[in-house]
Motif scaffolding. Sequence first.
Motif, PDB file in Angstrom:
ATOM      1  N   LEU A   1      -1.896   1.112  -3.891  1.00 21.80           N
ATOM      2  CA  LEU A   1      -3.190   0.731  -3.339  1.00 21.80           C
ATOM      3  C   LEU A   1      -3.207   0.828  -1.816  1.00 21.80           C
ATOM      4  O   LEU A   1      -2.352   0.291  -1.131  1.00 21.80           O
ATOM      5  CB  LEU A   1      -3.518  -0.707  -3.764  1.00 21.80           C
ATOM      6  N   HIS A   2      -4.210   1.536  -1.301  1.00 22.03           N
ATOM      7  CA  HIS A   2      -4.459   1.598   0.138  1.00 22.03           C
ATOM      8  C   HIS A   2      -5.844   1.038   0.399  1.00 22.03           C
ATOM      9  O   HIS A   2      -6.779   1.373  -0.308  1.00 22.03           O
ATOM     10  CB  HIS A   2      -4.440   3.050   0.646  1.00 22.03           C
ATOM     11  N   ALA A   3      -5.966   0.207   1.420  1.00 19.11           N
ATOM     12  CA  ALA A   3      -7.295  -0.267   1.819  1.00 19.11           C
ATOM     13  C   ALA A   3      -7.356  -0.308   3.327  1.00 19.11           C
ATOM     14  O   ALA A   3      -6.340  -0.504   3.992  1.00 19.11           O
ATOM     15  CB  ALA A   3      -7.586  -1.641   1.239  1.00 19.11           C
TER      16      ALA A   3
ATOM     17  N   LEU B   1       3.884 -10.195   0.991  1.00 21.11           N
ATOM     18  CA  LEU B   1       3.122  -9.168   1.682  1.00 21.11           C
ATOM     19  C   LEU B   1       3.302  -9.379   3.176  1.00 21.11           C
ATOM     20  O   LEU B   1       3.189 -10.493   3.682  1.00 21.11           O
ATOM     21  CB  LEU B   1       1.641  -9.326   1.300  1.00 21.11           C
ATOM     22  N   SER B   2       3.640  -8.288   3.881  1.00 17.91           N
ATOM     23  CA  SER B   2       3.779  -8.400   5.332  1.00 17.91           C
ATOM     24  C   SER B   2       3.296  -7.106   5.956  1.00 17.91           C
ATOM     25  O   SER B   2       3.706  -6.015   5.533  1.00 17.91           O
ATOM     26  CB  SER B   2       5.244  -8.665   5.683  1.00 17.91           C
ATOM     27  N   GLY B   3       2.398  -7.209   6.908  1.00 17.95           N
ATOM     28  CA  GLY B   3       1.848  -6.022   7.561  1.00 17.95           C
ATOM     29  C   GLY B   3       1.211  -5.059   6.578  1.00 17.95           C
ATOM     30  O   GLY B   3       1.226  -3.848   6.772  1.00 17.95           O
ATOM     31  N   GLY B   4       0.647  -5.576   5.491  1.00 18.47           N
ATOM     32  CA  GLY B   4      -0.045  -4.730   4.528  1.00 18.47           C
ATOM     33  C   GLY B   4       0.850  -4.076   3.496  1.00 18.47           C
ATOM     34  O   GLY B   4       0.395  -3.289   2.680  1.00 18.47           O
ATOM     35  N   ARG B   5       2.180  -4.367   3.550  1.00 15.65           N
ATOM     36  CA  ARG B   5       3.098  -3.780   2.568  1.00 15.65           C
ATOM     37  C   ARG B   5       3.768  -4.877   1.753  1.00 15.65           C
ATOM     38  O   ARG B   5       4.001  -5.970   2.273  1.00 15.65           O
ATOM     39  CB  ARG B   5       4.209  -2.987   3.259  1.00 15.65           C
ATOM     40  N   VAL B   6       4.116  -4.552   0.523  1.00 12.98           N
ATOM     41  CA  VAL B   6       4.936  -5.473  -0.260  1.00 12.98           C
ATOM     42  C   VAL B   6       6.371  -5.314   0.216  1.00 12.98           C
ATOM     43  O   VAL B   6       6.957  -4.236   0.126  1.00 12.98           O
ATOM     44  CB  VAL B   6       4.838  -5.156  -1.767  1.00 12.98           C
TER      45      VAL B   6
ATOM     46  N   ALA C   1      -8.393   0.640  10.850  1.00  8.00           N
ATOM     47  CA  ALA C   1      -7.183  -0.162  10.704  1.00  8.00           C
ATOM     48  C   ALA C   1      -6.760  -0.250   9.237  1.00  8.00           C
ATOM     49  O   ALA C   1      -7.534  -0.693   8.391  1.00  8.00           O
ATOM     50  CB  ALA C   1      -7.429  -1.560  11.266  1.00  8.00           C
ATOM     51  N   ASP C   2      -5.555   0.185   8.934  1.00  8.67           N
ATOM     52  CA  ASP C   2      -5.017   0.041   7.580  1.00  8.67           C
ATOM     53  C   ASP C   2      -4.696  -1.425   7.338  1.00  8.67           C
ATOM     54  O   ASP C   2      -4.067  -2.078   8.163  1.00  8.67           O
ATOM     55  CB  ASP C   2      -3.736   0.865   7.422  1.00  8.67           C
ATOM     56  N   VAL C   3      -5.152  -1.929   6.219  1.00 12.57           N
ATOM     57  CA  VAL C   3      -4.872  -3.318   5.899  1.00 12.57           C
ATOM     58  C   VAL C   3      -3.876  -3.417   4.754  1.00 12.57           C
ATOM     59  O   VAL C   3      -3.014  -4.283   4.735  1.00 12.57           O
ATOM     60  CB  VAL C   3      -6.167  -4.064   5.545  1.00 12.57           C
ATOM     61  N   LEU C   4      -3.975  -2.489   3.808  1.00 13.34           N
ATOM     62  CA  LEU C   4      -3.012  -2.446   2.712  1.00 13.34           C
ATOM     63  C   LEU C   4      -2.420  -1.041   2.655  1.00 13.34           C
ATOM     64  O   LEU C   4      -3.146  -0.052   2.718  1.00 13.34           O
ATOM     65  CB  LEU C   4      -3.688  -2.762   1.379  1.00 13.34           C
ATOM     66  N   ILE C   5      -1.085  -0.957   2.577  1.00 12.16           N
ATOM     67  CA  ILE C   5      -0.419   0.337   2.561  1.00 12.16           C
ATOM     68  C   ILE C   5       0.466   0.433   1.331  1.00 12.16           C
ATOM     69  O   ILE C   5       1.433  -0.323   1.194  1.00 12.16           O
ATOM     70  CB  ILE C   5       0.428   0.534   3.834  1.00 12.16           C
ATOM     71  N   ASP C   6       0.070   1.296   0.404  1.00 16.67           N
ATOM     72  CA  ASP C   6       0.877   1.585  -0.781  1.00 16.67           C
ATOM     73  C   ASP C   6       1.355   0.316  -1.497  1.00 16.67           C
ATOM     74  O   ASP C   6       2.546   0.149  -1.748  1.00 16.67           O
ATOM     75  CB  ASP C   6       2.083   2.462  -0.378  1.00 16.67           C
ATOM     76  N   VAL C   7       0.421  -0.540  -1.826  1.00 19.84           N
ATOM     77  CA  VAL C   7       0.786  -1.795  -2.492  1.00 19.84           C
ATOM     78  C   VAL C   7       0.849  -1.574  -4.000  1.00 19.84           C
ATOM     79  O   VAL C   7      -0.076  -1.028  -4.596  1.00 19.84           O
ATOM     80  CB  VAL C   7      -0.232  -2.905  -2.166  1.00 19.84           C
ATOM     81  N   SER C   8       1.978  -1.970  -4.598  1.00 21.79           N
ATOM     82  CA  SER C   8       2.098  -1.950  -6.048  1.00 21.79           C
ATOM     83  C   SER C   8       2.626  -3.295  -6.503  1.00 21.79           C
ATOM     84  O   SER C   8       3.573  -3.820  -5.913  1.00 21.79           O
ATOM     85  CB  SER C   8       3.066  -0.852  -6.503  1.00 21.79           C
TER      86      SER C   8
END
Lengths: 236, 304
Positions: free
Chosen positions: A10-12, A210-215, A17-24
């Motif tokens: 998931l990217h949002a 979650l930190s800086g938009g990454r798991v 500004a990227d808030v979520l980067i490759d979240v699974s």
Amino acid sequence: MDAAIEISGLHAAYDKADVLIDVSLTVAPGTITCLLGSNGAGKTTLIRAILGLTPPRAGSVKVFGAEVTGEATHRVIARGVACIPEGRRMFPKLTVAENLRLGAYQEPSEAEIKRRLAEVYDTFPRLAERRNQLAGTMSGGEQAMVSIGRGLMGKPRLLIVDEPSLGLSPLYVKENFRIIEGIRARGITVFLVEQNVHQTLAIADAGYVLSGGRVVAGGTAAELKSNAEFHAAYFG
Amino acid sequence: MDLFGQYVVNGLMLGTVYALVAVGFTLFFGVLDVIKFSHGDVLMVGAFTGFTAASGAAALGFSHPLAQLAATVVFALAGTAALGAAIARWLILPLKSAPRLNILLATLMLGTALRESVRLFYPDGSNPKAFPALLPTSSWQWGQFTLRADSSILVVTGVLVIVGLHLLINRTRLGLAIRAVAQDEETARTMGINYTLIVLVTFALGSSIAAVAGVMNGLYYNEINFGMGLLLGLIGFSAAIIGGLGNLYGAILGGFLFAALQMIGAVAMPFASAYKDVFAFAVVIALMAWKPTGLIPERASDRV
């Protein structure tokens, strides 16, 4: 059995500004799964993406095995999802009873709504006393009860709880965590988003950080407690 | 006494019409925080739709006034409901994240387009149309005072519409959803409310209530014209503002207040009755300076 929530890649982003980067991540049914992270880590954005309030740029969200990415919020809710939003988000100019009824908005049967109302009043007798009071005039702790009650009115299979302890006195925080454990005991899957690490891990079965938009970490609650990465993310 | 009684009836009639227009402004502002300036022209379209339906029913051989009245009401309400929902769907919702002034301007322009379209494309649209008298013309006499049946029916109908709207907003599931959306759109969505549907229904509802006002106006004066929505829209908007925009009861109060001001301007002031609108609008301006948020400001209990 399908996962209650299954998020992959998931990217949002808001504007640039990227808030979520490759979240699974995966929330197993029947568990309390927590999502830990400091302010600005992207926790609320993740919830908004699940609920269809902020459509993600890429990736997929499945709820009970059904693809819900890009679906309108009311359709996601119709799959058995309810949310207790951050800051409680009462309808301040509606009565307690009206707030609770909105939680069961998609339930067509008046008898069933009445039955659920009685159940909520049974759990929170204080709300029964104040059913005709405007929600905006209640104390923070009472509003927390309305918010939890409203979440249960939808009789969800999955309850998403966003920072329930924010702004509450320690006594209410403790009470809230006890109630969340009770919700799991009723067979409802809970996705609990929190900053309060110790109390959260005390009741959670599993969790992600979650930190800086990454798991940056994930596992069972016990694993998380001893995980070095987790400590680095949290206590830096 | 005789004249005073007539003025009261006339004032009640106009107050009802204004209140019906004003509640539309308040409903739209409630759910979307927008001012829809085409509202008066939607009212005019409603009156013309009703007029066309009445003429059509007459042409098809339905000579009974009640049959024509039924056709008038059904087509006016359905037509404006569809028009209101369409405006929300294709003009206002797409502009939702644009500055509020853009929406105001866009609806102002749409109103002009509707007005000009009726003027240009409706057969002989630039001239006033004689609206048929579809209500009983009998009257009751008390001494000097005459009460006409048609005025009474119109006032009672208008009041029933207002009471019906009050019940709809406060006692039904749809009303609860409208109030929830008005207070907090996002949380309302999270409750499982179909937001877009509620917005469209609210615009359909407000627009068909305006059509009731347009048809009432036509039946009362036995005349409609393509520009009728301009002044009625402005008065309805003023009524909503002086009542306290976003407050249903403020809008109703504002509507009756404006009509009362017009009557005072026509009867009790030392100038010619033609100045009644000048007087009424001047008082409205003074009221706005005195109470900028309206007579009943949006309070804890009562947004929409």
